[in-house]
Design a protein around this motif. Sequence first.
Motif, short mmCIF file in Angstrom:
data_model
loop_
_atom_site.label_atom_id
_atom_site.label_comp_id
_atom_site.label_asym_id
_atom_site.label_seq_id
_atom_site.Cartn_x
_atom_site.Cartn_y
_atom_site.Cartn_z
N PRO A 80 -9.25 4.83 0.98
CA PRO A 80 -8.67 3.48 0.86
C PRO A 80 -8.06 3.20 -0.50
O PRO A 80 -7.11 2.42 -0.62
CB PRO A 80 -9.88 2.56 1.12
CG PRO A 80 -10.86 3.40 1.87
CD PRO A 80 -10.66 4.80 1.39
N GLN A 96 -0.78 -5.30 5.79
CA GLN A 96 -1.99 -5.10 6.58
C GLN A 96 -1.86 -3.90 7.49
O GLN A 96 -2.82 -3.13 7.67
CB GLN A 96 -2.29 -6.36 7.40
CG GLN A 96 -3.58 -6.30 8.18
CD GLN A 96 -4.78 -6.08 7.29
OE1 GLN A 96 -4.93 -6.73 6.26
NE2 GLN A 96 -5.65 -5.14 7.66
N ASP A 109 -1.01 -8.12 -3.41
CA ASP A 109 -0.58 -8.05 -2.01
C ASP A 109 0.30 -9.24 -1.65
O ASP A 109 1.29 -9.09 -0.92
CB ASP A 109 -1.78 -8.00 -1.08
CG ASP A 109 -2.54 -6.69 -1.16
OD1 ASP A 109 -1.95 -5.72 -1.68
OD2 ASP A 109 -3.71 -6.64 -0.72
N SER A 125 -2.35 -0.81 5.40
CA SER A 125 -3.77 -0.57 5.14
C SER A 125 -4.45 0.00 6.38
O SER A 125 -5.25 0.94 6.29
CB SER A 125 -4.45 -1.88 4.73
OG SER A 125 -3.87 -2.42 3.56
N THR A 146 -4.23 3.31 -1.08
CA THR A 146 -3.31 2.26 -0.68
C THR A 146 -2.74 1.53 -1.89
O THR A 146 -1.60 1.06 -1.85
CB THR A 146 -4.01 1.24 0.23
OG1 THR A 146 -5.15 0.70 -0.45
CG2 THR A 146 -4.46 1.90 1.52
N LYS A 206 1.20 0.65 -2.56
CA LYS A 206 1.65 -0.72 -2.79
C LYS A 206 2.36 -0.85 -4.14
O LYS A 206 3.40 -1.52 -4.24
CB LYS A 206 0.45 -1.67 -2.73
CG LYS A 206 -0.16 -1.79 -1.34
CD LYS A 206 -1.44 -2.61 -1.38
CE LYS A 206 -2.09 -2.66 0.00
NZ LYS A 206 -3.39 -3.39 -0.02
N TYR A 244 -6.28 3.78 6.82
CA TYR A 244 -7.62 3.98 7.36
C TYR A 244 -7.59 4.89 8.59
O TYR A 244 -8.46 5.74 8.78
CB TYR A 244 -8.26 2.64 7.73
CG TYR A 244 -8.76 1.85 6.54
CD1 TYR A 244 -9.84 2.30 5.78
CD2 TYR A 244 -8.16 0.66 6.17
CE1 TYR A 244 -10.30 1.59 4.70
CE2 TYR A 244 -8.62 -0.08 5.09
CZ TYR A 244 -9.69 0.40 4.35
OH TYR A 244 -10.14 -0.31 3.27
#
Length: 365
Positions: free
Chosen positions: A310, A297, A267, A300, A313, A317, A304
């Motif tokens: 989850p 963020q 990340d 993410s 993600t 990415k 959600y």
Amino acid sequence: MTTATAVRRPVMAMTRFRLFWPAVVLAVLLVANLAFTPDFFAVHVQGGHLYGSLIDILHFGAPLILVSLGMTLVIATGGIDLSVGSTVAISGALACLHISRSADPGSVGTVLTAVAIALGSALVLGLTNGVLVAKAGVQPIVATLILMVAGRGVAQLITDGQIITVTSDPYKLIGGGYWLTMPFAILLSAVVVLATVLLTRATALGLLLESVGGNPVASRLVGIRAVRLVALVYVFSALCAALAGLMVSSNVSAADGNNAGLWIELDAILAVVLGGTSLNGGRFSIGGTVLGALIIQTLSTTVYTIGIPPETTLVFKAFVVIVVCLIQSPKFRATFGARFAARGGRTRPSTRPLAAAPIDREVGE
């Protein structure tokens, strides 16, 4: 000059700003959430504290902002730090272990000692990476990969393979508390970001880092002490990761040596790249990195909100990392541009000499 041309030129000039595209992507993601959460932009006060989706993004994104901040300076020197996730786990584990074994876990002195232990350990870890890279000449990806693997095991040894839980109000403040109506983690990360901006832009430090990353040979010939600078950025990266580790463990009042900081290095690298800092080193953008971390963020949070698992993600990415790296590759751009021109995409030959050079410079910025 036609009206369309007059409008197009300012727009094209705006797109060349370093923070333009990261800001556009962040705005699009935020607006897209309105389709699923109509009150997404609502911020209200409850019990003297600010609450809302935007506050949550800043709150939960604070650890990533700190880790990405350290990663930015490392990448600016032409390196990489894959050990930040392990440093997050180790610092949180050491702090929680000290507090759990203390006779008075709720005292400020105990918490300050725990914070000092965590930051001290990060100093040693960062210095180890810095010495391996700058002094011993080990490739950054190899040197930090060693700590990435071994450090996770060290965190497991510290916690004895268990989740250490603590009950301490002063420690809870770091990652889960509020101060001046705002989450303390947001304020802490803002102070670190501001201090970093002042150190790198108000002094010659930023220029020296860019010189080392842009042309190490030339910087050495003009007398820049590259060894110290490179070691310094790895220490700074570790300290930022340690602060993030304190936030993560404080927010849940527990230390998990196995999952704390897991994949946060991915990340952080993605945030730096999204912010416009080239992986080749050289010029960097702290503001772009902050926007990149907020993009991740927000992504993410969006996943959600939509209800997607989850784990998905990670796929998004990884895809973004590949696309951005390809865009930053001069060889890929040259090949793609040649094919586009061969297919008739270019209506007239360019009159600008050496057009590739400005493109490389803009991406590097």
